[in-house]
Scaffold this active site. Structure first.
Site, PDB file in Angstrom:
ATOM      1  N   ASP A  30      25.089  11.293 -24.806  1.00 50.69           N
ATOM      2  CA  ASP A  30      26.447  11.829 -24.712  1.00 50.69           C
ATOM      3  C   ASP A  30      27.047  12.125 -26.079  1.00 50.69           C
ATOM      4  O   ASP A  30      28.169  12.641 -26.168  1.00 50.69           O
ATOM      5  CB  ASP A  30      27.344  10.867 -23.928  1.00 50.69           C
ATOM      6  CG  ASP A  30      27.375   9.461 -24.498  1.00 50.69           C
ATOM      7  OD1 ASP A  30      26.307   8.971 -24.884  1.00 50.69           O
ATOM      8  OD2 ASP A  30      28.461   8.851 -24.534  1.00 50.69           O
ATOM      9  N   HIS A  31      26.293  11.849 -27.137  1.00 48.78           N
ATOM     10  CA  HIS A  31      26.782  12.146 -28.485  1.00 48.78           C
ATOM     11  C   HIS A  31      25.932  13.184 -29.211  1.00 48.78           C
ATOM     12  O   HIS A  31      26.292  13.591 -30.318  1.00 48.78           O
ATOM     13  CB  HIS A  31      26.842  10.859 -29.313  1.00 48.78           C
ATOM     14  CG  HIS A  31      27.864   9.892 -28.805  1.00 48.78           C
ATOM     15  ND1 HIS A  31      29.108   9.738 -29.378  1.00 48.78           N
ATOM     16  CD2 HIS A  31      27.829   9.039 -27.744  1.00 48.78           C
ATOM     17  CE1 HIS A  31      29.796   8.835 -28.698  1.00 48.78           C
ATOM     18  NE2 HIS A  31      29.031   8.391 -27.700  1.00 48.78           N
TER      19      HIS A  31
END
Length: 308
Positions: free
Chosen positions: A67-68
């Site tokens: 998610d990063h």
């Protein structure tokens, strides 16, 4: 000239929701654009914020959870389609090059620009970028994988010149720059030394911004971030879910506020919300908890612009 702002492109956590995208921000320092984290949907966030992607020169990845960073390949591919030239530098843990370079080779062959990986050690604070006016340092964080936050520190500004006083003393214009930098001036006729403090006033205080996501509560970061103007600190969970936060390597809103209070920061921004918070009223629980400890706290949201 004095532009220093942050655009929030995404402030959700691992699972995207209809309200939030995964983590991504743009730090704009005097027209130099830094992309901080690159979750899925980052290109939509850039478009909605009217960010000129061709001006992004550096990408900073806090850690290698999806998610990063899973928006990175698509973003680089789009730059390639646009025939971007020059260089883009990706600052990340050393494993990033091993993971992403083969994907770039497959999905983005024959790029017109140069993509360079610069690794940093997440176990210590180190300078990863520096120019005449800005310093960026890493902040060791405590998460399930090697993770770092980032401190954007404006360098000390020049002193304010008292032009009329300088002219009255007959100081040539060629000396003005040096005096603003702190130099004294010696009168060539009398030999009198005029201290810089008599020819200038104090400079405008320099500004700083700190990005901390993802991390468990860790007071070890306080000496690095102390006194910063704005702190973005993850608050994935409410205080009710403290055990879950610790099990998953995250912080609660209360812990984020405690760090802000102890570090004597100017302003706290909460983000990286769990997908369990489906509405603003749900997220307001986090805000209420944090403000009881650190009143100058705000919730981040997509398309929010923060002036540092």
């Amino acid at each position: 000239m004095d532009c220093f702002k942050v655009n929030i492109l995404g402030c959700g956590s691992a699972k995207p929701t209809l309200r939030h995208s995964p983590t991504a921000q743009i730090v704009n320092f005097r027209g130099n654009l830094f992309l901080v984290d690159c979750g899925e949907g980052v290109q939509i966030g850039l478009a909605r914020n009217h960010i000129p992607v061709g001006k992004i020169g550096h990408i900073l990845l806090s850690h290698l959870h999806g998610d990063h960073c899973l928006g990175l390949v698509g973003f680089i591919a789009t730059l390639g389609l646009g025939q971007r030239t020059g260089e883009i530098v990706i600052h990340a843990h050393k494993d990033a090059e091993r993971i992403f370079q083969p994907l770039f080779d497959f999905f983005c062959p024959n790029l017109s620009m140069k993509v360079t990986f610069q690794s940093f050690d997440t176990r210590k604070s180190e300078v990863i970028y520096e120019d005449d006016s800005l310093l960026i340092k890493t902040i060791p964080l405590s998460h399930r994988v090697p993770t770092a936050g980032f401190l954007f520190q404006e360098k000390p500004r020049d002193r304010h010149l008292l032009v009329e006083k300088c002219e009255a003393l007959g100081i040539p214009f060629a000396y003005f720059r040096g005096i603003k930098k702190g130099m004294d001036w010696t009168n060539p006729e009398t030999g009198e030394v005029i201290p810089c403090e008599m020819l200038t006033t104090d400079p405008t205080p320099s500004k700083s911004y700190v990005f901390c996501s993802d991390t468990m509560y860790s007071e070890s970061i306080i000496p690095i971030i102390r006194g910063c103007d704005v702190l973005y600190h993850e608050s994935t969970y409410s205080n009710i879910d403290t055990l879950k936060a610790h099990q998953r390597g995250h912080s609660t809103s209360v812990e984020a506020a405690t760090i802000a209070l102890k570090a004597e920061v100017g302003r706290l921004l909460l983000g990286h919300y769990s997908s369990q918070f489906q509405t603003y009223e749900d997220e307001k629980i986090l805000l209420d908890e944090a403000q009881q400890i650190f009143p100058n706290t705000e919730l981040t949201r997509e398309q929010m612009v923060i002036d540092i």
